[in-house]
Write a protein that holds these residues in place. Structure first.
Motif, PDB file in Angstrom:
ATOM      1  N   VAL A   1       0.836  -1.204   0.000  1.00 32.17           N
ATOM      2  CA  VAL A   1       0.000   0.000   0.000  1.00 32.17           C
ATOM      3  C   VAL A   1       0.872   1.255   0.000  1.00 32.17           C
ATOM      4  O   VAL A   1       0.641   2.205  -0.758  1.00 32.17           O
ATOM      5  CB  VAL A   1      -0.943  -0.008   1.221  1.00 32.17           C
ATOM      6  N   ARG A   2       1.889   1.256   0.867  1.00 30.48           N
ATOM      7  CA  ARG A   2       2.810   2.398   0.911  1.00 30.48           C
ATOM      8  C   ARG A   2       3.418   2.662  -0.459  1.00 30.48           C
ATOM      9  O   ARG A   2       3.537   3.810  -0.901  1.00 30.48           O
ATOM     10  CB  ARG A   2       3.905   2.115   1.928  1.00 30.48           C
ATOM     11  N   ASN A   3       3.803   1.609  -1.163  1.00 35.58           N
ATOM     12  CA  ASN A   3       4.432   1.771  -2.485  1.00 35.58           C
ATOM     13  C   ASN A   3       3.467   2.340  -3.511  1.00 35.58           C
ATOM     14  O   ASN A   3       3.882   3.038  -4.443  1.00 35.58           O
ATOM     15  CB  ASN A   3       4.995   0.440  -2.971  1.00 35.58           C
ATOM     16  N   GLU A   4       2.174   2.046  -3.369  1.00 37.16           N
ATOM     17  CA  GLU A   4       1.188   2.644  -4.263  1.00 37.16           C
ATOM     18  C   GLU A   4       1.145   4.159  -4.056  1.00 37.16           C
ATOM     19  O   GLU A   4       1.021   4.927  -5.012  1.00 37.16           O
ATOM     20  CB  GLU A   4      -0.195   2.030  -4.026  1.00 37.16           C
ATOM     21  N   VAL A   5       1.238   4.582  -2.804  1.00 37.68           N
ATOM     22  CA  VAL A   5       1.279   6.021  -2.522  1.00 37.68           C
ATOM     23  C   VAL A   5       2.526   6.638  -3.137  1.00 37.68           C
ATOM     24  O   VAL A   5       2.467   7.686  -3.801  1.00 37.68           O
ATOM     25  CB  VAL A   5       1.237   6.274  -1.003  1.00 37.68           C
ATOM     26  N   PHE A   6       3.682   5.981  -2.943  1.00 40.33           N
ATOM     27  CA  PHE A   6       4.928   6.499  -3.515  1.00 40.33           C
ATOM     28  C   PHE A   6       4.851   6.582  -5.041  1.00 40.33           C
ATOM     29  O   PHE A   6       5.376   7.513  -5.656  1.00 40.33           O
ATOM     30  CB  PHE A   6       6.098   5.602  -3.125  1.00 40.33           C
ATOM     31  N   LYS A   7       4.213   5.604  -5.651  1.00 43.22           N
ATOM     32  CA  LYS A   7       4.129   5.558  -7.118  1.00 43.22           C
ATOM     33  C   LYS A   7       3.298   6.720  -7.665  1.00 43.22           C
ATOM     34  O   LYS A   7       3.670   7.337  -8.675  1.00 43.22           O
ATOM     35  CB  LYS A   7       3.513   4.225  -7.573  1.00 43.22           C
ATOM     36  N   VAL A   8       2.217   7.033  -6.974  1.00 45.27           N
ATOM     37  CA  VAL A   8       1.306   8.072  -7.466  1.00 45.27           C
ATOM     38  C   VAL A   8       1.765   9.467  -7.065  1.00 45.27           C
ATOM     39  O   VAL A   8       1.704  10.410  -7.867  1.00 45.27           O
ATOM     40  CB  VAL A   8      -0.120   7.806  -6.927  1.00 45.27           C
ATOM     41  N   LEU A   9       2.260   9.608  -5.846  1.00 39.86           N
ATOM     42  CA  LEU A   9       2.590  10.928  -5.302  1.00 39.86           C
ATOM     43  C   LEU A   9       4.103  11.025  -5.121  1.00 39.86           C
ATOM     44  O   LEU A   9       4.625  11.025  -3.995  1.00 39.86           O
ATOM     45  CB  LEU A   9       1.854  11.149  -3.981  1.00 39.86           C
ATOM     46  N   ASN A  10       4.803  11.116  -6.254  1.00 41.94           N
ATOM     47  CA  ASN A  10       6.267  11.165  -6.230  1.00 41.94           C
ATOM     48  C   ASN A  10       6.833  12.518  -6.626  1.00 41.94           C
ATOM     49  O   ASN A  10       8.041  12.735  -6.554  1.00 41.94           O
ATOM     50  CB  ASN A  10       6.851  10.081  -7.146  1.00 41.94           C
ATOM     51  N   GLY A  11       5.978  13.433  -7.069  1.00 41.34           N
ATOM     52  CA  GLY A  11       6.429  14.771  -7.411  1.00 41.34           C
ATOM     53  C   GLY A  11       6.889  14.957  -8.836  1.00 41.34           C
ATOM     54  O   GLY A  11       7.209  16.082  -9.234  1.00 41.34           O
ATOM     55  N   LEU A  12       6.929  13.895  -9.627  1.00 43.55           N
ATOM     56  CA  LEU A  12       7.374  14.038 -11.015  1.00 43.55           C
ATOM     57  C   LEU A  12       6.282  14.578 -11.922  1.00 43.55           C
ATOM     58  O   LEU A  12       6.565  15.261 -12.907  1.00 43.55           O
ATOM     59  CB  LEU A  12       7.865  12.683 -11.546  1.00 43.55           C
ATOM     60  N   GLU A  13       5.036  14.277 -11.608  1.00 42.59           N
ATOM     61  CA  GLU A  13       3.910  14.711 -12.423  1.00 42.59           C
ATOM     62  C   GLU A  13       3.018  15.662 -11.619  1.00 42.59           C
ATOM     63  O   GLU A  13       2.919  15.572 -10.396  1.00 42.59           O
ATOM     64  CB  GLU A  13       3.072  13.512 -12.889  1.00 42.59           C
ATOM     65  N   PHE A  14       2.362  16.557 -12.337  1.00 42.94           N
ATOM     66  CA  PHE A  14       1.337  17.369 -11.705  1.00 42.94           C
ATOM     67  C   PHE A  14       0.139  16.504 -11.344  1.00 42.94           C
ATOM     68  O   PHE A  14      -0.203  15.535 -12.058  1.00 42.94           O
ATOM     69  CB  PHE A  14       0.873  18.489 -12.637  1.00 42.94           C
ATOM     70  N   VAL A  15      -0.499  16.837 -10.252  1.00 42.39           N
ATOM     71  CA  VAL A  15      -1.795  16.257  -9.900  1.00 42.39           C
ATOM     72  C   VAL A  15      -2.718  17.410  -9.524  1.00 42.39           C
ATOM     73  O   VAL A  15      -2.269  18.540  -9.292  1.00 42.39           O
ATOM     74  CB  VAL A  15      -1.691  15.240  -8.734  1.00 42.39           C
ATOM     75  N   TYR A  16      -4.005  17.119  -9.466  1.00 38.86           N
ATOM     76  CA  TYR A  16      -4.992  18.097  -9.027  1.00 38.86           C
ATOM     77  C   TYR A  16      -5.561  17.662  -7.678  1.00 38.86           C
ATOM     78  O   TYR A  16      -5.836  16.475  -7.467  1.00 38.86           O
ATOM     79  CB  TYR A  16      -6.132  18.216 -10.036  1.00 38.86           C
ATOM     80  N   LEU A  17      -5.739  18.632  -6.795  1.00 43.80           N
ATOM     81  CA  LEU A  17      -6.382  18.405  -5.516  1.00 43.80           C
ATOM     82  C   LEU A  17      -7.721  19.134  -5.491  1.00 43.80           C
ATOM     83  O   LEU A  17      -7.803  20.295  -5.897  1.00 43.80           O
ATOM     84  CB  LEU A  17      -5.520  18.923  -4.362  1.00 43.80           C
ATOM     85  N   VAL A  18      -8.741  18.438  -5.006  1.00 38.20           N
ATOM     86  CA  VAL A  18     -10.074  19.040  -4.847  1.00 38.20           C
ATOM     87  C   VAL A  18     -10.524  18.799  -3.421  1.00 38.20           C
ATOM     88  O   VAL A  18     -10.753  17.659  -3.005  1.00 38.20           O
ATOM     89  CB  VAL A  18     -11.094  18.443  -5.834  1.00 38.20           C
ATOM     90  N   ASP A  19     -10.609  19.870  -2.643  1.00 37.21           N
ATOM     91  CA  ASP A  19     -11.148  19.824  -1.285  1.00 37.21           C
ATOM     92  C   ASP A  19     -12.651  19.594  -1.401  1.00 37.21           C
ATOM     93  O   ASP A  19     -13.363  20.387  -2.028  1.00 37.21           O
ATOM     94  CB  ASP A  19     -10.839  21.144  -0.589  1.00 37.21           C
ATOM     95  N   LYS A  20     -13.151  18.515  -0.807  1.00 33.00           N
ATOM     96  CA  LYS A  20     -14.570  18.176  -0.969  1.00 33.00           C
ATOM     97  C   LYS A  20     -15.498  19.215  -0.346  1.00 33.00           C
ATOM     98  O   LYS A  20     -16.691  19.222  -0.622  1.00 33.00           O
ATOM     99  CB  LYS A  20     -14.856  16.794  -0.359  1.00 33.00           C
ATOM    100  N   ARG A  21     -14.937  20.113   0.483  1.00 31.80           N
ATOM    101  CA  ARG A  21     -15.753  21.220   0.988  1.00 31.80           C
ATOM    102  C   ARG A  21     -15.925  22.298  -0.067  1.00 31.80           C
ATOM    103  O   ARG A  21     -16.808  23.151   0.056  1.00 31.80           O
ATOM    104  CB  ARG A  21     -15.098  21.809   2.244  1.00 31.80           C
ATOM    105  N   GLU A  22     -15.053  22.281  -1.092  1.00 34.04           N
ATOM    106  CA  GLU A  22     -15.134  23.226  -2.204  1.00 34.04           C
ATOM    107  C   GLU A  22     -15.046  22.434  -3.516  1.00 34.04           C
ATOM    108  O   GLU A  22     -14.056  22.488  -4.232  1.00 34.04           O
ATOM    109  CB  GLU A  22     -14.016  24.256  -2.125  1.00 34.04           C
ATOM    110  N   PRO A  23     -16.098  21.698  -3.842  1.00 36.23           N
ATOM    111  CA  PRO A  23     -16.036  20.741  -4.955  1.00 36.23           C
ATOM    112  C   PRO A  23     -16.013  21.367  -6.339  1.00 36.23           C
ATOM    113  O   PRO A  23     -15.863  20.645  -7.325  1.00 36.23           O
ATOM    114  CB  PRO A  23     -17.295  19.896  -4.751  1.00 36.23           C
ATOM    115  N   GLY A  24     -16.170  22.693  -6.428  1.00 36.49           N
ATOM    116  CA  GLY A  24     -16.136  23.342  -7.732  1.00 36.49           C
ATOM    117  C   GLY A  24     -14.787  23.929  -8.086  1.00 36.49           C
ATOM    118  O   GLY A  24     -14.635  24.521  -9.161  1.00 36.49           O
ATOM    119  N   LYS A  25     -13.786  23.782  -7.186  1.00 39.22           N
ATOM    120  CA  LYS A  25     -12.473  24.366  -7.424  1.00 39.22           C
ATOM    121  C   LYS A  25     -11.398  23.276  -7.393  1.00 39.22           C
ATOM    122  O   LYS A  25     -11.549  22.269  -6.698  1.00 39.22           O
ATOM    123  CB  LYS A  25     -12.145  25.417  -6.358  1.00 39.22           C
TER     124      LYS A  25
END
Length: 276
Positions: free
Chosen positions: A74-98
């Protein structure tokens, strides 16, 4: 509160399938920097200009692995996705339109507790100081479209449309940031469609609210689309900037009043909205 994570193409990244959950989102304030100058013989300084820097934020995560052997997977899945090489988008569910376009800012530790649990924070940075709307001016400005939220400046008025055919009209910027095509973080596209009279007169589009004027004196045929895409002016994909006054059109927050010459049959404004 939960944070949804998306890849650079805005496809959802489902970490919950691995029993990885987000539990908190912390957003840093706008970070101003000021250019100041001393004046000879006077006290203090003069502020010449101000700008906002990159935006910091962090997300808290919780892992609940099945057993001790599952935890490193499981830890390695996190490392694979969130490694800083690619941009990702974050959406705070309290502000679902941004959404925030971010990269992982630094390394982080995922330390197991009782072999199967972990709680950890990841720091992110948005190059842009602004959140952007998930919806665009090509989406219906209604909550039924499921891309908008309360607090985005939406109005219920019927005249908020972004394709116009009359010679005077208004365009509404629902954000609290001026959309300036010169800046990479506030892109803007305006499509100008020519009328039958376009071959014999200058095309003109004016935002009377900002004083911005765009003109075109090159060749055109009826129904042709000229695209004002950020700082470019394109016809059939080729630059025609030399046939313009190099004018750029901005959109201030709220209503912007426009006029167009009658040899323009239609204009369409394509953009997102931006928020501090």
């Amino acid at each position: 509160m939960r944070v949804d994570i998306y890849d650079k193409d805005f496809n959802v990244i489902d970490l919950e399938q691995y029993n990885v959950y987000t539990t908190n989102f912390t957003l840093g304030s706008p970070s101003p920097s000021h250019e100041r100058q001393e004046t000879s013989g006077q006290h203090g300084t003069v502020t010449l200009g101000s700008k906002l820097g990159a935006r910091p934020m962090s997300v808290s995560f919780h892992i609940n692995a099945v057993d001790a052997y599952d935890f490193p997977l499981v830890r390695n899945e996190v490392f694979k996705v969130l490694n800083g090489l690619e941009f990702v988008y974050l959406v705070d569910k309290r502000e679902p339109g941004k959404r925030w376009k971010v990269k992982v800012e630094s390394s982080y530790e995922v330390q197991a507790v009782a072999l199967v649990f972990a709680q950890f924070d990841i720091d992110f940075t948005s190059d842009s100081p602004f959140a952007e709307s998930i919806g665009t001016t090509q989406d219906p400005l209604t909550f039924d479209a499921e891309v908008w939220q309360i607090g985005q400046g939406l109005l219920s008025e019927d005249d908020i449309v972004y394709t116009r055919t009359t010679d005077s009209f208004r365009i509404y910027n629902a954000g609290d940031v001026t959309i300036d095509p010169r800046f990479i973080h506030t892109p803007l596209t305006i499509e100008v469609t020519t009328a039958a009279t376009a071959t014999s007169a200058t095309l003109t589009l004016t935002n009377t609210t900002t004083g911005d004027v765009w003109t075109y004196t090159g060749s055109a045929t009826a129904g042709q689309v000229i695209q004002l895409k950020n700082v470019e002016c394109l016809k059939g994909g080729a630059s025609v900037a030399l046939n313009t006054n190099f004018g750029l059109i901005k959109l201030k927050p709220g209503y912007n009043s426009f006029t167009k010459s009658s040899n323009i049959s239609q204009i369409s404004v394509i953009t997102r909205f931006y928020y501090k």
